[in-house]
Design a protein around this motif. Structure first.
Motif, PDB file in Angstrom:
ATOM      1  N   LEU A   1      53.984  40.591  54.682  1.00 38.40           N
ATOM      2  CA  LEU A   1      54.468  41.225  55.900  1.00 38.40           C
ATOM      3  C   LEU A   1      54.261  42.731  55.863  1.00 38.40           C
ATOM      4  CD1 LEU A   1      57.863  39.326  56.237  1.00 38.40           C
ATOM      5  CD2 LEU A   1      55.801  38.938  57.603  1.00 38.40           C
ATOM      6  N   ALA A   2      53.966  43.283  57.022  1.00 42.97           N
ATOM      7  CA  ALA A   2      53.934  44.733  57.153  1.00 42.97           C
ATOM      8  C   ALA A   2      55.374  45.240  57.144  1.00 42.97           C
ATOM      9  CB  ALA A   2      53.247  45.133  58.455  1.00 42.97           C
ATOM     10  N   PRO A   3      55.600  46.491  56.713  1.00 45.33           N
ATOM     11  CA  PRO A   3      56.975  47.007  56.619  1.00 45.33           C
ATOM     12  C   PRO A   3      57.764  46.889  57.919  1.00 45.33           C
ATOM     13  CG  PRO A   3      55.467  48.477  55.497  1.00 45.33           C
ATOM     14  CD  PRO A   3      54.607  47.463  56.193  1.00 45.33           C
ATOM     15  N   ASN A   4      57.110  47.087  59.062  1.00 48.63           N
ATOM     16  CA  ASN A   4      57.832  47.022  60.336  1.00 48.63           C
ATOM     17  C   ASN A   4      57.970  45.595  60.854  1.00 48.63           C
ATOM     18  OD1 ASN A   4      55.181  46.592  60.982  1.00 48.63           O
ATOM     19  ND2 ASN A   4      55.104  48.050  62.671  1.00 48.63           N
ATOM     20  N   ALA A   5      57.473  44.620  60.100  1.00 46.00           N
ATOM     21  CA  ALA A   5      57.527  43.230  60.541  1.00 46.00           C
ATOM     22  C   ALA A   5      58.424  42.376  59.658  1.00 46.00           C
ATOM     23  CB  ALA A   5      56.112  42.644  60.559  1.00 46.00           C
ATOM     24  N   LEU A   6      59.246  43.007  58.819  1.00 46.48           N
ATOM     25  CA  LEU A   6      60.089  42.258  57.893  1.00 46.48           C
ATOM     26  C   LEU A   6      60.969  41.232  58.599  1.00 46.48           C
ATOM     27  CD1 LEU A   6      61.317  44.979  55.362  1.00 46.48           C
ATOM     28  CD2 LEU A   6      59.929  42.965  54.850  1.00 46.48           C
ATOM     29  N   TYR A   7      61.528  41.610  59.741  1.00 49.85           N
ATOM     30  CA  TYR A   7      62.493  40.746  60.425  1.00 49.85           C
ATOM     31  C   TYR A   7      62.021  40.359  61.822  1.00 49.85           C
ATOM     32  CZ  TYR A   7      65.133  42.958  56.676  1.00 49.85           C
ATOM     33  OH  TYR A   7      65.535  43.433  55.449  1.00 49.85           O
ATOM     34  N   GLU A   8      60.703  40.313  62.016  1.00 48.34           N
ATOM     35  CA  GLU A   8      60.188  40.019  63.346  1.00 48.34           C
ATOM     36  C   GLU A   8      60.566  38.623  63.816  1.00 48.34           C
ATOM     37  OE1 GLU A   8      55.669  38.689  61.901  1.00 48.34           O
ATOM     38  OE2 GLU A   8      55.957  40.351  63.294  1.00 48.34           O
ATOM     39  N   ASP A   9      60.852  37.704  62.890  1.00 49.71           N
ATOM     40  CA  ASP A   9      61.290  36.365  63.269  1.00 49.71           C
ATOM     41  C   ASP A   9      62.793  36.299  63.550  1.00 49.71           C
ATOM     42  OD1 ASP A   9      58.725  35.424  62.977  1.00 49.71           O
ATOM     43  OD2 ASP A   9      59.038  34.625  60.965  1.00 49.71           O
ATOM     44  N   VAL A  10      63.492  37.399  63.305  1.00 49.09           N
ATOM     45  CA  VAL A  10      64.942  37.423  63.469  1.00 49.09           C
ATOM     46  C   VAL A  10      65.366  38.265  64.673  1.00 49.09           C
ATOM     47  CG1 VAL A  10      67.152  37.963  62.362  1.00 49.09           C
ATOM     48  CG2 VAL A  10      65.211  37.206  60.974  1.00 49.09           C
ATOM     49  N   THR A  11      64.760  39.435  64.817  1.00 44.95           N
ATOM     50  CA  THR A  11      65.238  40.396  65.807  1.00 44.95           C
ATOM     51  C   THR A  11      64.111  41.295  66.290  1.00 44.95           C
ATOM     52  OG1 THR A  11      66.787  42.241  66.143  1.00 44.95           O
ATOM     53  CG2 THR A  11      65.874  41.972  63.935  1.00 44.95           C
ATOM     54  N   ASP A  12      64.310  41.878  67.464  1.00 43.56           N
ATOM     55  CA  ASP A  12      63.374  42.878  67.984  1.00 43.56           C
ATOM     56  C   ASP A  12      63.746  44.277  67.507  1.00 43.56           C
ATOM     57  OD1 ASP A  12      61.914  40.974  69.385  1.00 43.56           O
ATOM     58  OD2 ASP A  12      63.187  41.143  71.170  1.00 43.56           O
ATOM     59  N   ALA A  13      64.891  44.412  66.869  1.00 44.27           N
ATOM     60  CA  ALA A  13      65.341  45.722  66.394  1.00 44.27           C
ATOM     61  C   ALA A  13      64.507  46.169  65.196  1.00 44.27           C
ATOM     62  CB  ALA A  13      66.811  45.659  65.996  1.00 44.27           C
ATOM     63  N   PRO A  14      64.351  47.474  64.988  1.00 42.78           N
ATOM     64  CA  PRO A  14      63.652  47.968  63.800  1.00 42.78           C
ATOM     65  C   PRO A  14      64.372  47.503  62.536  1.00 42.78           C
ATOM     66  CG  PRO A  14      63.935  49.727  65.411  1.00 42.78           C
ATOM     67  CD  PRO A  14      64.768  48.567  65.890  1.00 42.78           C
ATOM     68  N   PRO A  15      63.643  47.323  61.431  1.00 37.74           N
ATOM     69  CA  PRO A  15      64.276  46.862  60.190  1.00 37.74           C
ATOM     70  C   PRO A  15      65.484  47.696  59.779  1.00 37.74           C
ATOM     71  CG  PRO A  15      61.907  46.743  59.956  1.00 37.74           C
ATOM     72  CD  PRO A  15      62.161  47.416  61.279  1.00 37.74           C
ATOM     73  N   ALA A  16      65.400  49.016  59.910  1.00 37.43           N
ATOM     74  CA  ALA A  16      66.513  49.868  59.481  1.00 37.43           C
ATOM     75  C   ALA A  16      67.768  49.597  60.300  1.00 37.43           C
ATOM     76  CB  ALA A  16      66.123  51.337  59.593  1.00 37.43           C
ATOM     77  N   VAL A  17      67.588  49.315  61.590  1.00 38.26           N
ATOM     78  CA  VAL A  17      68.739  49.043  62.463  1.00 38.26           C
ATOM     79  C   VAL A  17      69.372  47.708  62.096  1.00 38.26           C
ATOM     80  CG1 VAL A  17      69.452  48.599  64.843  1.00 38.26           C
ATOM     81  CG2 VAL A  17      67.823  50.437  64.348  1.00 38.26           C
ATOM     82  N   PHE A  18      68.544  46.700  61.891  1.00 36.01           N
ATOM     83  CA  PHE A  18      69.074  45.386  61.523  1.00 36.01           C
ATOM     84  C   PHE A  18      69.779  45.445  60.176  1.00 36.01           C
ATOM     85  CE2 PHE A  18      68.382  41.156  59.516  1.00 36.01           C
ATOM     86  CZ  PHE A  18      69.182  40.410  60.372  1.00 36.01           C
ATOM     87  N   GLU A  19      69.178  46.112  59.202  1.00 35.85           N
ATOM     88  CA  GLU A  19      69.796  46.221  57.879  1.00 35.85           C
ATOM     89  C   GLU A  19      71.114  46.989  57.945  1.00 35.85           C
ATOM     90  OE1 GLU A  19      66.915  47.844  55.199  1.00 35.85           O
ATOM     91  OE2 GLU A  19      65.822  45.937  55.008  1.00 35.85           O
ATOM     92  N   ALA A  20      71.190  47.999  58.815  1.00 39.58           N
ATOM     93  CA  ALA A  20      72.431  48.765  58.952  1.00 39.58           C
ATOM     94  C   ALA A  20      73.566  47.870  59.439  1.00 39.58           C
ATOM     95  CB  ALA A  20      72.229  49.934  59.906  1.00 39.58           C
ATOM     96  N   MET A  21      73.254  46.925  60.334  1.00 34.00           N
ATOM     97  CA  MET A  21      74.273  45.990  60.804  1.00 34.00           C
ATOM     98  C   MET A  21      74.779  45.123  59.656  1.00 34.00           C
ATOM     99  SD  MET A  21      73.949  42.812  63.488  1.00 34.00           S
ATOM    100  CE  MET A  21      72.934  41.890  62.314  1.00 34.00           C
ATOM    101  N   VAL A  22      73.855  44.621  58.835  1.00 29.50           N
ATOM    102  CA  VAL A  22      74.250  43.788  57.701  1.00 29.50           C
ATOM    103  C   VAL A  22      75.073  44.598  56.704  1.00 29.50           C
ATOM    104  CG1 VAL A  22      73.404  42.386  55.787  1.00 29.50           C
ATOM    105  CG2 VAL A  22      72.239  42.308  57.996  1.00 29.50           C
ATOM    106  N   GLN A  23      74.699  45.836  56.488  1.00 31.62           N
ATOM    107  CA  GLN A  23      75.457  46.696  55.581  1.00 31.62           C
ATOM    108  C   GLN A  23      76.873  46.939  56.093  1.00 31.62           C
ATOM    109  OE1 GLN A  23      72.884  50.139  55.182  1.00 31.62           O
ATOM    110  NE2 GLN A  23      71.176  48.843  54.540  1.00 31.62           N
TER     111      GLN A  23
END
Length: 297
Positions: A185-207
């Motif tokens: 996966l490309a860095p900006n596509a880590l969570y493309e199957d989960v969310t349209d949000a950027p990876p940093a935004v999605f990870e911040a929610m999990v944190q």
């Protein structure tokens, strides 16, 4: 393909009965799979199909797009080898993007305490590798494997770990990094199957979810759940509301679950069936928050 030592969660979500608290059962979470940066195991035994270690860790066979141009098809694809381990007393994670010729295209590592990627430049010779960071730190590593049948010299494809030392000035620490997963996966596509949000935004929610749970903040935790919440345990149940979560808090966040979450790494998380997981599948997240929690004894 060699066997790699990645433990799978043995959850059978389809086989667990659901006891609903006030409404119909929620959709099942995906079967647990290897977690980036985690080696915990579960006591559940699978009765439904789940991804094998080789499927979860190794990239799927890539079929060329028939509409792609010859130039596109000839471009080499890099595989991201993701590791978890320790640098002296410090838990760390690392990612090395490796070309088909086994050279490192790019790499970084991060300390679990702050989850900030530190870029690395790589030089390799046979089974030895040097990774240098801008601040002067340097990893001197070699390949290791748990596969007794692996042939020398070891490579990324035939090893299961990297080991060696990290030095910076007069400081020297031992390093051990175990292979956690592989993807392309490309860095900006880590969570493309989960969310349209950027990876940093999605990870911040999990944190935020982790901080809320570990601090016992029930109200804030409820805001970070994608309702209804499925809880898979010996007797599975589904929670529909924040009030139900508050009333069942100790049943959901048992001492075992809390201990598992203390070691969770909400960064470069493993994705399966449109959801991302932490702590080897203890919690699964969709785009809106925690969707399922897999309890442990």
């Amino acid at each position: 393909m060699k066997q790699i030592t990645i433990r799978l969660l043995a959850f059978s979500l389809l086989s667990l009965p659901a006891t609903t608290a006030g409404a119909a059962p929620a959709p099942l979470a995906p079967p647990a799979a290897p977690s980036p940066m985690s080696t915990q195991t579960s006591s559940f035994s699978p009765t439904a199909s789940a991804p094998s270690a080789s499927t979860a860790a190794r990239p799927a066979e890539r079929t060329p797009d028939t509409a792609a141009s010859p130039t596109q098809m000839q471009q080499p694809t890099t595989d991201n080898y993701r590791f978890s381990g320790t640098l002296g007393p410090y838990p760390i994670g690392a990612m090395l993007s490796v070309r088909p010729d086994q050279t490192v295209a790019n790499a970084h590592y991060f300390y679990v305490k702050n989850l900030v990627d530190i870029p690395l430049s790589a030089q390799s010779a046979g089974e030895q590798m040097t990774l240098s960071e801008p601040g002067g730190g340097r990893f001197t590593l070699h390949f290791e494997t748990s596969d007794k049948d692996a042939h020398a010299p070891l490579t990324f494809q035939t090893s299961t770990a990297l080991a060696g030392t990290w030095t910076n000035g007069t400081k020297t620490y031992p390093v051990k990094l175990d292979l956690a997963s592989i993807d392309h996966l490309a860095p900006n596509a880590l969570y493309e199957d989960v969310t349209d949000a950027p990876p940093a935004v999605f990870e911040a929610m999990v944190q935020r979810f982790l901080r809320s749970v570990l601090s016992g903040n029930k109200a804030e935790t409820a805001k970070l759940i994608s309702w209804p919440l499925r809880v898979n345990a010996e007797h599975a149940f589904t929670l529909q509301t924040p009030a139900a979560l508050s009333a069942s808090w100790s049943r959901v966040f048992t001492p075992c679950v809390l201990n598992s979450l203390r070691g969770a790494i909400p960064h470069e998380m493993f994705v399966h069936n449109g959801q991302a997981m932490i702590a080897n599948g203890t919690v699964w997240f969709d785009a809106h928050g925690a969707r399922a929690i897999n309890s442990c004894p």
